[in-house]
Design a protein around this motif. Structure first.
Motif, PDB file in Angstrom:
ATOM      1  N   GLU A 127       0.835  -1.195   0.000  1.00 42.65           N
ATOM      2  CA  GLU A 127       0.000   0.000   0.000  1.00 42.65           C
ATOM      3  C   GLU A 127       0.873   1.249   0.000  1.00 42.65           C
ATOM      4  OE1 GLU A 127      -2.392  -0.310   3.434  1.00 42.65           O
ATOM      5  OE2 GLU A 127      -3.583  -2.008   2.709  1.00 42.65           O
ATOM      6  N   LYS A 128       0.354   2.310  -0.588  1.00 45.67           N
ATOM      7  CA  LYS A 128       1.071   3.577  -0.601  1.00 45.67           C
ATOM      8  C   LYS A 128       0.778   4.345   0.689  1.00 45.67           C
ATOM      9  CE  LYS A 128       1.343   4.136  -5.612  1.00 45.67           C
ATOM     10  NZ  LYS A 128       1.094   5.012  -6.770  1.00 45.67           N
ATOM     11  N   VAL A 129       1.781   5.086   1.117  1.00 40.10           N
ATOM     12  CA  VAL A 129       1.615   5.835   2.361  1.00 40.10           C
ATOM     13  C   VAL A 129       0.613   6.966   2.162  1.00 40.10           C
ATOM     14  CG1 VAL A 129       3.930   5.307   3.179  1.00 40.10           C
ATOM     15  CG2 VAL A 129       3.567   7.317   1.769  1.00 40.10           C
ATOM     16  N   THR A 130      -0.040   7.337   3.266  1.00 40.28           N
ATOM     17  CA  THR A 130      -0.992   8.446   3.259  1.00 40.28           C
ATOM     18  C   THR A 130      -0.678   9.345   4.448  1.00 40.28           C
ATOM     19  OG1 THR A 130      -2.576   7.147   4.547  1.00 40.28           O
ATOM     20  CG2 THR A 130      -2.794   7.078   2.138  1.00 40.28           C
ATOM     21  N   VAL A 131      -1.255  10.525   4.431  1.00 39.55           N
ATOM     22  CA  VAL A 131      -1.076  11.451   5.547  1.00 39.55           C
ATOM     23  C   VAL A 131      -1.624  10.806   6.821  1.00 39.55           C
ATOM     24  CG1 VAL A 131      -1.732  13.688   6.485  1.00 39.55           C
ATOM     25  CG2 VAL A 131      -1.170  13.474   4.061  1.00 39.55           C
ATOM     26  N   GLY A 132      -0.818  10.836   7.865  1.00 41.46           N
ATOM     27  CA  GLY A 132      -1.187  10.201   9.122  1.00 41.46           C
ATOM     28  C   GLY A 132      -0.561   8.834   9.313  1.00 41.46           C
ATOM     29  N   SER A 133       0.089   8.310   8.258  1.00 45.33           N
ATOM     30  CA  SER A 133       0.710   6.990   8.370  1.00 45.33           C
ATOM     31  C   SER A 133       1.900   7.047   9.318  1.00 45.33           C
ATOM     32  CB  SER A 133       1.180   6.503   6.992  1.00 45.33           C
ATOM     33  OG  SER A 133       0.098   6.368   6.106  1.00 45.33           O
ATOM     34  N   GLN A 134       2.119   5.945  10.021  1.00 44.02           N
ATOM     35  CA  GLN A 134       3.286   5.799  10.870  1.00 44.02           C
ATOM     36  C   GLN A 134       4.430   5.269  10.010  1.00 44.02           C
ATOM     37  OE1 GLN A 134       3.453   6.781  14.111  1.00 44.02           O
ATOM     38  NE2 GLN A 134       1.363   7.527  13.830  1.00 44.02           N
ATOM     39  N   VAL A 135       5.539   5.971  10.028  1.00 43.58           N
ATOM     40  CA  VAL A 135       6.678   5.628   9.178  1.00 43.58           C
ATOM     41  C   VAL A 135       7.830   5.214  10.068  1.00 43.58           C
ATOM     42  CG1 VAL A 135       8.250   6.409   7.374  1.00 43.58           C
ATOM     43  CG2 VAL A 135       5.901   7.292   7.458  1.00 43.58           C
ATOM     44  N   TRP A 136       8.356   4.040   9.836  1.00 39.93           N
ATOM     45  CA  TRP A 136       9.499   3.547  10.603  1.00 39.93           C
ATOM     46  C   TRP A 136      10.780   4.184  10.087  1.00 39.93           C
ATOM     47  CZ3 TRP A 136       9.305   0.968  14.991  1.00 39.93           C
ATOM     48  CH2 TRP A 136      10.459   0.361  15.491  1.00 39.93           C
ATOM     49  N   MET A 137      11.699   4.437  11.007  1.00 38.95           N
ATOM     50  CA  MET A 137      12.981   5.020  10.616  1.00 38.95           C
ATOM     51  C   MET A 137      13.645   4.152   9.549  1.00 38.95           C
ATOM     52  SD  MET A 137      16.442   5.591  12.888  1.00 38.95           S
ATOM     53  CE  MET A 137      16.742   3.827  12.861  1.00 38.95           C
ATOM     54  N   GLY A 138      14.122   4.775   8.482  1.00 36.92           N
ATOM     55  CA  GLY A 138      14.798   4.062   7.416  1.00 36.92           C
ATOM     56  C   GLY A 138      13.930   3.746   6.222  1.00 36.92           C
ATOM     57  N   LEU A 139      12.620   3.986   6.304  1.00 33.78           N
ATOM     58  CA  LEU A 139      11.732   3.700   5.181  1.00 33.78           C
ATOM     59  C   LEU A 139      11.535   4.954   4.332  1.00 33.78           C
ATOM     60  CD1 LEU A 139       8.928   1.438   6.704  1.00 33.78           C
ATOM     61  CD2 LEU A 139      10.776   0.773   5.178  1.00 33.78           C
ATOM     62  N   SER A 140      11.549   4.772   3.033  1.00 31.52           N
ATOM     63  CA  SER A 140      11.289   5.870   2.109  1.00 31.52           C
ATOM     64  C   SER A 140       9.808   5.890   1.770  1.00 31.52           C
ATOM     65  CB  SER A 140      12.122   5.702   0.831  1.00 31.52           C
ATOM     66  OG  SER A 140      13.494   5.681   1.127  1.00 31.52           O
ATOM     67  N   VAL A 141       9.223   7.065   1.791  1.00 31.16           N
ATOM     68  CA  VAL A 141       7.797   7.187   1.484  1.00 31.16           C
ATOM     69  C   VAL A 141       7.564   7.611   0.038  1.00 31.16           C
ATOM     70  CG1 VAL A 141       7.229   7.705   3.873  1.00 31.16           C
ATOM     71  CG2 VAL A 141       7.724   9.581   2.307  1.00 31.16           C
ATOM     72  N   ALA A 142       8.589   8.171  -0.598  1.00 29.38           N
ATOM     73  CA  ALA A 142       8.431   8.636  -1.971  1.00 29.38           C
ATOM     74  C   ALA A 142       9.821   8.839  -2.579  1.00 29.38           C
ATOM     75  CB  ALA A 142       7.634   9.943  -2.020  1.00 29.38           C
ATOM     76  N   THR A 143       9.840   9.110  -3.864  1.00 28.29           N
ATOM     77  CA  THR A 143      11.078   9.446  -4.560  1.00 28.29           C
ATOM     78  C   THR A 143      10.847  10.708  -5.382  1.00 28.29           C
ATOM     79  OG1 THR A 143      10.475   7.985  -6.402  1.00 28.29           O
ATOM     80  CG2 THR A 143      11.913   7.075  -4.701  1.00 28.29           C
ATOM     81  N   LEU A 144      11.894  11.498  -5.485  1.00 29.13           N
ATOM     82  CA  LEU A 144      11.849  12.714  -6.292  1.00 29.13           C
ATOM     83  C   LEU A 144      12.643  12.439  -7.557  1.00 29.13           C
ATOM     84  CD1 LEU A 144      10.888  15.676  -6.333  1.00 29.13           C
ATOM     85  CD2 LEU A 144      13.121  16.298  -5.406  1.00 29.13           C
ATOM     86  N   ALA A 145      11.930  12.205  -8.643  1.00 30.92           N
ATOM     87  CA  ALA A 145      12.555  11.801  -9.898  1.00 30.92           C
ATOM     88  C   ALA A 145      12.808  13.010 -10.780  1.00 30.92           C
ATOM     89  CB  ALA A 145      11.665  10.798 -10.626  1.00 30.92           C
ATOM     90  N   ASP A 146      13.927  12.965 -11.472  1.00 36.12           N
ATOM     91  CA  ASP A 146      14.273  14.016 -12.419  1.00 36.12           C
ATOM     92  C   ASP A 146      13.594  13.709 -13.754  1.00 36.12           C
ATOM     93  OD1 ASP A 146      15.341  15.930 -14.019  1.00 36.12           O
ATOM     94  OD2 ASP A 146      17.439  15.498 -13.552  1.00 36.12           O
TER      95      ASP A 146
END
Length: 661
Positions: free
Chosen positions: A550-569
């Motif tokens: 599942e994709k993260v949403t606002v309010g999601s709990q994020v564990w240290m070290g996990l990426s929630v998104a990428t900024l692509a060129d």
């Protein structure tokens, strides 16, 4: 390396019971005309026992580079981990080069241990110096007691007839008292010396323990790095959960195979034989080898070794298999790549090449990717493991440089900041008071030394009077007093130096505590600022999926070290695709392709710019063997986003036709 049973092999094995009659005839013919070593069981049979009849044995395996180094994600006390300094795939590295580093809290632990070591050393130095100052006090008391005893001996030596009986008795009593007092002072001095020695030894053990712990943490931090053990080319692996390629900034778990350093040395084949077929193979048997990725190509091989015990292969069923190492002939000339599927038959005539069937230009599937993709993740703050995603820019949004991408929150960071700020103020006030107290103590120490030196000078002047002008008893006492005051003045200087050392150690320990709190505050402040992720450059924001898909949403709990998104060129887009192994021979660098985007009336031209360094399974759900390839657009495409699925048809140009012929 993970050998796989091919569909063609499974079909043959399944068909064996149905074609028993035909195979039996072929086996009888082969047994009558062929006496290869493979017809002999590996273990000798007892006398009179008939050897098992020869029958077709089919093996499947894959090509393996013998000098391949697996890049294993280092161990850590926390997981998942962020891969840092992961060199790009295809990079040529030398032995000793850094290929991977994980993001770990080991550096924070090392800083904490260094501070603790400094504080402990200062505390041990302070305690030892204070005890030494106390020991000097006992030395002073002992010197005074020795002088009193010497004076008492002078008085007690006076004849009884020359003084009154009362004075004589008083002198003898004083001698007894001075003798007992000297024994007490001597015992106190010895006890204090032993205390100083014990504290010095205990302190040395405390410091050594911290030094060992610090060395261990430094060694662990070094283990957070993976260096190349040999020269070779870096090939990235795939996540066992999502099937995604591990890249810089990817999340992984300790023990994952993040990739390999693939050498250019000797290749071999590792195959698997069913337990029931083991008696029909032996070391030294000749084999015929064919490769799914190289239609029409065949090589002779020879069994180099067979494991002594079978292994369970749960993904293949309930059977057990022996691992077979097969050697390849020198100078075979085939472009073998690690991971290629191999089909082996233990018959000399199996080496004959089979004419490949006519094949059309392959149609492949892939997705748009960016060569510059920055991970968006929460900061790594020591001892803060979980964060809340407070806000994030919409997926697919074009983010400008300096624009806020995401905002993370953590109540633990705010709590720690308040606690550390309160402790810092308290320690700073304690340090200010200590500096004032120590300045006063320094002045008192200087006065004590000056007084002791003054007393020594007075005693020296008194003892230099002419002996004939002073009563003998009084003169002897002046000499004793001079010796006493001189020794006390010398000890006063030594004691002041020891007290200065103790005060300096106490000040160093408190300053180390203040510096430690300031470092923690600085780390928390940096971490709090980093919880607001700002785009370093213009890019397209693409959400990433969690381990649950599942994709993260606002309010999601994020564990240290996990990426929630990428900024692509968006200006460096390319196609990351895979080609099935059976069609891999139809693809080469520079080959043209026609790319279509499903759901969009758009056709683009591209060309192959790179082929994967190894063959691998497509994903955990699909065991199909594929090879990666990269396609570069001939023109900069407009309107495409990373992650979009595309289809590409490769053009069978002249180079491919020549290879087919």
């Amino acid at each position: 390396m993970k050998p796989r049973l091919k569909r063609s092999t499974i079909a043959v094995l399944c068909a064996v019971p149905l074609l028993a009659a035909g195979i039996a005839a072929a086996v009888s013919s082969a047994s009558a005309s062929h006496t290869a070593p493979s017809a002999t069981p590996s273990a000798p049979h007892a006398a009179g026992e008939q050897a098992p009849a020869r029958r077709p044995v089919l093996l499947t395996g894959e090509v393996e580079a013998l000098d391949t180094q697996t890049i294993v994600v280092p161990p850590s006390n926390s997981s998942p981990l962020v891969l840092r300094n992961f060199v790009a795939e295809g990079t040529q590295v030398k032995a000793g080069d850094l290929v991977l580093r994980i993001e770990t809290g080991g550096a924070a632990n090392i800083d904490r241990l260094k501070t603790e070591l400094e504080r402990t050393s200062a505390r041990v130095e302070r305690d030892t110096a204070n005890l030494e100052a106390g020991a000097i006090d006992t030395e002073k008391a002992l010197i005074t007691a020795e002088a009193a005893l010497a004076k008492a001996k002078v008085d007690a030596a006076l004849p009884k007839l020359q003084i009154t009986a009362l004075n004589y008795d008083r002198n003898q009593a004083e001698l007894d008292r001075a003798t007992r007092d000297l024994a007490i002072k001597l015992e106190a001095r010895d006890n204090y010396r032993q205390s100083v020695q014990r504290r010095r030894e205990d302190g040395a053990l405390e410091v050594k323990k911290l030094q060992i712990n610090l060395a261990f943490q430094i060694a662990q931090l070094k283990q957070a790095e993976v260096r190349a053990a040999r020269d070779g080319v870096v090939v990235h692996g795939y996540s066992p959960w999502k099937g995604e390629r591990f890249e810089e900034g990817s999340s992984a778990w300790p023990g994952n195979a993040a990739g390999v350093v693939q050498g250019d040395g000797q290749m071999a084949v590792t195959a698997w034989v069913l337990e029931a077929d083991r008696p029909y193979l032996a070391e030294g048997d000749a084999l015929g080898l064919r490769f799914d990725a190289l239609p029409g190509a065949a090589l002779p091989g020879k069994i180099l070794s067979i494991t002594s015990a079978p292994e369970a292969r749960a993904s293949w069923g309930n059977g057990r298999y022996f691992r077979v190492r097969i050697g390849l002939p020198d100078g075979h000339g085939l472009p073998l790549v690690a991971g290629m599927s191999v089909f082996a038959e233990p018959h000399a005539n199996a080496v004959a090449a089979r004419k490949p069937a006519a094949a059309e230009a392959p149609s492949i599937e892939g997705e748009i990717a960016s060569r510059q993709a920055l991970p968006v993740s929460p900061p790594s703050i020591p001892y803060v493991w979980q964060y809340k995603l407070a806000s994030i820019a919409p997926e697919g949004a074009m983010v400008e440089a300096g624009q806020t991408i995401a905002q993370f929150e953590s109540g633990e960071v705010t709590t720690q900041l308040m606690q550390q700020q309160g402790q810092l103020r308290e320690k700073q006030r304690a340090l200010e008071k200590m500096l004032l107290d120590q300045a006063e103590a320094d002045r008192a120490g200087e006065l004590a030394v000056a007084e002791a030196q003054s007393n020594a000078e007075k005693a020296e002047r008194k003892a230099t009077q002419p002996r004939e002008l002073i009563r003998r008893v009084d003169y002897d006492k002046l000499v004793i007093e001079r010796t006493e005051k001189t020794a006390l003045a010398r000890l006063a200087v030594t004691q002041r130096a020891v007290q200065i050392r103790a005060r300096r150690a106490e000040r160093t320990g408190l300053q180390a505590e203040v510096a430690d709190i300031q470092q923690q505050l600085a780390a928390l402040t940096r971490g709090q600022a980093a919880m607001t992720v700002v785009a370093p450059r213009k890019g397209l924001l693409m959400y990433r999926t969690t381990f649950s898909g599942e994709k993260v949403t606002v309010g999601s709990q994020v564990w240290m070290g996990l990426s929630v998104a990428t900024l692509a060129d968006p200006g460096q887009l390319y196609i990351n695709a895979t080609v099935p192994e059976a069609q891999a021979s139809l693809v080469h660098v520079g080959q043209k392709a026609r790319v279509t985007v499903p759901g969009a009336n758009q056709a683009l031209s591209a060309h192959v710019v790179a082929l994967g360094r190894a063959f691998h399974g497509k994903s955990t759900a699909q065991s199909t063997i594929v090879r990666n390839l990269e396609l570069q657009f001939d023109d900069n495409p407009q309107g495409l986003k990373p992650g979009a699925a595309v289809q590409a048809v490769l053009v069978a140009d002249a180079a491919v036709k020549e290879r087919k012929q």
